[in-house]
Design a protein around this motif. Sequence first.
Motif, mmCIF file in Angstrom:
data_model
loop_
_atom_site.group_PDB
_atom_site.id
_atom_site.type_symbol
_atom_site.label_atom_id
_atom_site.label_comp_id
_atom_site.label_asym_id
_atom_site.label_seq_id
_atom_site.Cartn_x
_atom_site.Cartn_y
_atom_site.Cartn_z
ATOM 1 N N LYS A 1 -6.583 8.618 -34.269
ATOM 2 C CA LYS A 1 -5.269 7.973 -34.224
ATOM 3 C C LYS A 1 -5.258 6.780 -33.265
ATOM 4 O O LYS A 1 -4.727 5.716 -33.584
ATOM 5 C CB LYS A 1 -4.202 8.990 -33.803
ATOM 6 C CG LYS A 1 -3.982 10.135 -34.791
ATOM 7 C CD LYS A 1 -2.868 11.046 -34.316
ATOM 8 C CE LYS A 1 -2.721 12.288 -35.165
ATOM 9 N NZ LYS A 1 -2.594 12.035 -36.589
ATOM 10 N N ILE A 2 -5.835 6.959 -32.070
ATOM 11 C CA ILE A 2 -5.824 5.870 -31.090
ATOM 12 C C ILE A 2 -6.783 4.765 -31.505
ATOM 13 O O ILE A 2 -6.451 3.570 -31.439
ATOM 14 C CB ILE A 2 -6.176 6.400 -29.689
ATOM 15 C CG1 ILE A 2 -5.130 7.417 -29.222
ATOM 16 C CG2 ILE A 2 -6.281 5.247 -28.687
ATOM 17 C CD1 ILE A 2 -5.493 8.115 -27.927
ATOM 18 N N GLY A 3 -7.982 5.143 -31.934
ATOM 19 C CA GLY A 3 -8.941 4.141 -32.376
ATOM 20 C C GLY A 3 -8.416 3.322 -33.538
ATOM 21 O O GLY A 3 -8.627 2.100 -33.613
ATOM 22 N N GLN B 1 -0.180 22.859 -20.662
ATOM 23 C CA GLN B 1 -0.636 21.639 -19.993
ATOM 24 C C GLN B 1 -0.014 20.411 -20.644
ATOM 25 O O GLN B 1 -0.022 20.266 -21.860
ATOM 26 C CB GLN B 1 -2.162 21.536 -20.031
ATOM 27 C CG GLN B 1 -2.700 20.296 -19.320
ATOM 28 C CD GLN B 1 -4.027 20.519 -18.651
ATOM 29 O OE1 GLN B 1 -4.103 21.240 -17.647
ATOM 30 N NE2 GLN B 1 -5.072 19.947 -19.192
ATOM 31 N N ARG B 2 0.488 19.499 -19.803
ATOM 32 C CA ARG B 2 1.167 18.309 -20.289
ATOM 33 C C ARG B 2 0.175 17.166 -20.528
ATOM 34 O O ARG B 2 0.316 16.060 -20.013
ATOM 35 C CB ARG B 2 2.252 17.878 -19.293
ATOM 36 C CG ARG B 2 3.251 18.978 -18.962
ATOM 37 C CD ARG B 2 4.374 18.484 -18.075
ATOM 38 N NE ARG B 2 3.929 17.885 -16.840
ATOM 39 C CZ ARG B 2 3.568 18.555 -15.754
ATOM 40 N NH1 ARG B 2 3.600 19.896 -15.739
ATOM 41 N NH2 ARG B 2 3.184 17.911 -14.668
ATOM 42 N N SER B 3 -0.840 17.424 -21.321
ATOM 43 C CA SER B 3 -1.839 16.415 -21.662
ATOM 44 C C SER B 3 -2.587 16.872 -22.895
ATOM 45 O O SER B 3 -2.548 18.055 -23.260
ATOM 46 C CB SER B 3 -2.827 16.207 -20.504
ATOM 47 O OG SER B 3 -3.643 17.358 -20.344
ATOM 48 N N THR B 4 -3.273 15.937 -23.534
ATOM 49 C CA THR B 4 -4.100 16.318 -24.675
ATOM 50 C C THR B 4 -5.427 16.895 -24.204
ATOM 51 O O THR B 4 -5.984 17.780 -24.829
ATOM 52 C CB THR B 4 -4.371 15.115 -25.600
ATOM 53 O OG1 THR B 4 -4.999 14.081 -24.837
ATOM 54 C CG2 THR B 4 -3.077 14.590 -26.195
ATOM 55 N N GLY B 5 -5.935 16.361 -23.100
ATOM 56 C CA GLY B 5 -7.204 16.852 -22.562
ATOM 57 C C GLY B 5 -7.054 18.230 -21.950
ATOM 58 O O GLY B 5 -6.000 18.576 -21.411
ATOM 59 N N PHE B 6 -8.119 19.017 -22.022
ATOM 60 C CA PHE B 6 -8.064 20.368 -21.451
ATOM 61 C C PHE B 6 -9.402 20.760 -20.835
ATOM 62 O O PHE B 6 -9.665 21.939 -20.601
ATOM 63 C CB PHE B 6 -7.671 21.382 -22.529
ATOM 64 C CG PHE B 6 -8.532 21.353 -23.768
ATOM 65 C CD1 PHE B 6 -9.678 22.135 -23.852
ATOM 66 C CD2 PHE B 6 -8.204 20.536 -24.828
ATOM 67 C CE1 PHE B 6 -10.479 22.098 -24.983
ATOM 68 C CE2 PHE B 6 -8.988 20.493 -25.972
ATOM 69 C CZ PHE B 6 -10.136 21.281 -26.050
ATOM 70 N N VAL C 1 -0.631 19.406 -25.211
ATOM 71 C CA VAL C 1 0.007 18.410 -26.067
ATOM 72 C C VAL C 1 -0.956 18.082 -27.200
ATOM 73 O O VAL C 1 -2.140 17.841 -26.961
ATOM 74 C CB VAL C 1 0.335 17.135 -25.272
ATOM 75 C CG1 VAL C 1 0.950 16.074 -26.167
ATOM 76 C CG2 VAL C 1 1.258 17.458 -24.104
ATOM 77 N N SER C 2 -0.465 18.057 -28.434
ATOM 78 C CA SER C 2 -1.357 17.785 -29.564
ATOM 79 C C SER C 2 -1.861 16.348 -29.547
ATOM 80 O O SER C 2 -3.037 16.088 -29.800
ATOM 81 C CB SER C 2 -0.645 18.084 -30.889
ATOM 82 O OG SER C 2 0.558 17.323 -30.991
ATOM 83 N N TYR C 3 -0.989 15.382 -29.259
ATOM 84 C CA TYR C 3 -1.416 13.989 -29.110
ATOM 85 C C TYR C 3 -0.289 13.183 -28.481
ATOM 86 O O TYR C 3 0.872 13.550 -28.562
ATOM 87 C CB TYR C 3 -1.820 13.368 -30.457
ATOM 88 C CG TYR C 3 -0.700 13.264 -31.465
ATOM 89 C CD1 TYR C 3 0.115 12.133 -31.530
ATOM 90 C CD2 TYR C 3 -0.453 14.300 -32.378
ATOM 91 C CE1 TYR C 3 1.136 12.036 -32.459
ATOM 92 C CE2 TYR C 3 0.568 14.209 -33.306
ATOM 93 C CZ TYR C 3 1.362 13.071 -33.349
ATOM 94 O OH TYR C 3 2.376 12.980 -34.261
ATOM 95 N N TYR C 4 -0.688 12.094 -27.810
ATOM 96 C CA TYR C 4 0.294 11.165 -27.262
ATOM 97 C C TYR C 4 0.629 10.136 -28.336
ATOM 98 O O TYR C 4 0.058 10.136 -29.422
ATOM 99 C CB TYR C 4 -0.277 10.413 -26.056
ATOM 100 C CG TYR C 4 -0.728 11.266 -24.912
ATOM 101 C CD1 TYR C 4 0.102 12.232 -24.357
ATOM 102 C CD2 TYR C 4 -1.986 11.089 -24.367
ATOM 103 C CE1 TYR C 4 -0.315 13.003 -23.285
ATOM 104 C CE2 TYR C 4 -2.414 11.854 -23.294
ATOM 105 C CZ TYR C 4 -1.573 12.803 -22.755
ATOM 106 O OH TYR C 4 -1.989 13.552 -21.696
ATOM 107 N N SER C 5 1.516 9.219 -27.994
ATOM 108 C CA SER C 5 1.735 8.071 -28.864
ATOM 109 C C SER C 5 0.442 7.277 -28.915
ATOM 110 O O SER C 5 0.006 6.723 -27.893
ATOM 111 C CB SER C 5 2.850 7.174 -28.328
ATOM 112 O OG SER C 5 2.812 5.916 -28.956
ATOM 113 N N PRO C 6 -0.235 7.216 -30.063
ATOM 114 C CA PRO C 6 -1.495 6.464 -30.123
ATOM 115 C C PRO C 6 -1.288 4.984 -29.840
ATOM 116 O O PRO C 6 -2.193 4.306 -29.343
ATOM 117 C CB PRO C 6 -1.978 6.705 -31.562
ATOM 118 C CG PRO C 6 -0.745 7.046 -32.330
ATOM 119 C CD PRO C 6 0.147 7.779 -31.363
ATOM 120 N N PHE C 7 -0.083 4.482 -30.122
ATOM 121 C CA PHE C 7 0.185 3.070 -29.915
ATOM 122 C C PHE C 7 0.231 2.726 -28.431
ATOM 123 O O PHE C 7 -0.258 1.674 -28.013
ATOM 124 C CB PHE C 7 1.495 2.678 -30.601
ATOM 125 C CG PHE C 7 1.547 3.088 -32.047
ATOM 126 C CD1 PHE C 7 0.775 2.447 -32.998
ATOM 127 C CD2 PHE C 7 2.344 4.152 -32.444
ATOM 128 C CE1 PHE C 7 0.803 2.837 -34.315
ATOM 129 C CE2 PHE C 7 2.382 4.548 -33.772
ATOM 130 C CZ PHE C 7 1.602 3.895 -34.706
#
Length: 218
Positions: free
Chosen positions: A153-155, A73-78, A96-102
Amino acid sequence: MEILAFGVQADERPLIERAFHGRHEVRCLDVFLNEDTAPIAAGYEAISTSVNADLNPRVLETLAAGGTRMIAQRSTGFNNIDLKVAERLGMTVARVSYYSPFSVAEFAWTLAMAVNRRIVRASTRTRDFDFRLDGLMGRDMHGRTAGVLGTGKIGEAFARIAHGFGMDLLGWDVAENPECVRLGMKYVPKERLLAESDLVTLHVPLLPQTQRLMTQPP
């Protein structure tokens, strides 16, 4: 190996094709995976899906019957995938483990500033040659308080931007992020964060514990 990718957007296609070039063949479809489209995957051992896919038990059983053994799956959510059924069917699920948090944090700030400065309303008025300033006044972020629910990471990236604005920081999470503490963040109970923050942002995964985070009683 030939891979079938569901729900591929126009700007994704060249990136996906470039990533697999010379290694695997990939067939990209713009339709999302669901009960109606699952039969298309027959004969494909591996498929790629988007966050808009519906991988309920019936879809997974259709995929397994058609020979699919891996779902990437091309997303972090599942949360759209029934993992228990996938495990029972012997299917491997990756994400995906994580997106760019920035990028996520910056977009969240874009939305916050658009609301605070009434950007959409101002743009609409300007397009109509209405240059009145009534109802368009925003507030300075400097000196105010940002409440961050979820300081991963995002927070953390969101908090760094808030710190750059000169805001005070309140945080809430199951564990403190040392980097956020270095920014001056104070970890407080959720109820205090909501009561004292001028701006509240959520960056938590969708879990049973967070499903009704904003309406859960103390």
